[in-house]
Design a protein around this motif. Sequence first.
Motif, mmCIF file in Angstrom:
data_model
loop_
_atom_site.group_PDB
_atom_site.id
_atom_site.type_symbol
_atom_site.label_atom_id
_atom_site.label_comp_id
_atom_site.label_asym_id
_atom_site.label_seq_id
_atom_site.Cartn_x
_atom_site.Cartn_y
_atom_site.Cartn_z
ATOM 1 N N VAL A 1 0.933 -1.345 0.111
ATOM 2 C CA VAL A 1 -0.618 -0.116 0.515
ATOM 3 C C VAL A 1 1.021 1.145 -0.454
ATOM 4 O O VAL A 1 1.970 1.532 0.839
ATOM 5 C CB VAL A 1 -0.653 0.370 1.294
ATOM 6 N N ARG B 1 -3.132 -0.082 -3.557
ATOM 7 C CA ARG B 1 -3.398 -0.959 -3.323
ATOM 8 C C ARG B 1 -3.181 -2.279 -4.089
ATOM 9 O O ARG B 1 -3.825 -2.677 -4.346
ATOM 10 C CB ARG B 1 -4.299 -1.023 -2.600
ATOM 11 N N ARG C 1 -2.932 -6.245 -4.081
ATOM 12 C CA ARG C 1 -2.343 -8.068 -3.680
ATOM 13 C C ARG C 1 -2.250 -8.718 -4.200
ATOM 14 O O ARG C 1 -3.697 -8.255 -5.749
ATOM 15 C CB ARG C 1 -3.248 -8.198 -2.751
#
Length: 261
Positions: A126, A148, A150
Amino acid sequence: MTSLPSVLGALDPMSDRAVFRQIADQLREAIDRGRFREGEKLPSEAELVEHYGVSRMTVRNSFSVLQGEGLVHAEHGKGVFVRPRPPVHRLASDRFARRHREQGKSAFTVEADAAGSHPTVDGLEVKEEKASQDISARLGSVRRVLARRRRYLLDGRPVEFATSYLPLDIARGTQIAEPNPGPGGIYARLEELGHHLDHFEEEIRARMPSPAEVKTLQLASGVPVIRLIRTAYDTEKRAVEVCDTVMAADAYVLSYQLPAT
């Protein structure tokens, strides 16, 4: 294993189709008909050499065709196996339903539950960064964003990785900027901040993966990826998030419900 003559036919010596492609055709048809099930080992090179009366190289070329189509995968020293079918059915009209967020579930958790799989997330990053030209345009000409990043896994298998981009005036200093945004994910936090979600727009393309994507998603040879770019809009018609997702194409079936009028 069922005897090969009952599962696989004979070669056509009069066909102008290459022998290795005829063998691949017969194996493909047997897989499609369920004669070789998901996860099941295909006949060995030696068995196919004996059945068809061809060389090992011809059989290997047949396997290469099926691997290139993403139908099978080879395990060193073990053999060639039928690849599992996509485990996740992504229903676009339901995955972002508000009731899921109110129950503290993210879209990925909802899909994992439906697939009977255990979801995990890793590679989380982040940070604030300069928006690319494309992301800036989608978010209304913002200059900097909160990104962000992931990777998502089902039962330990990587199935997609995604980057969400949010305007800093919305996300900075909020729980959205924390590694764990809390129950319901960032969409629940957006609505708590007064950005009630109105609709999403998605663009979908399929392509072959880059070397980095092959490594990140641990893709087998011949497996393409699906790139999905989603923009979330609030009830004021403002774009509040852009999510750029790359998905393993053999892990998903994308389902849509369309109105008749």
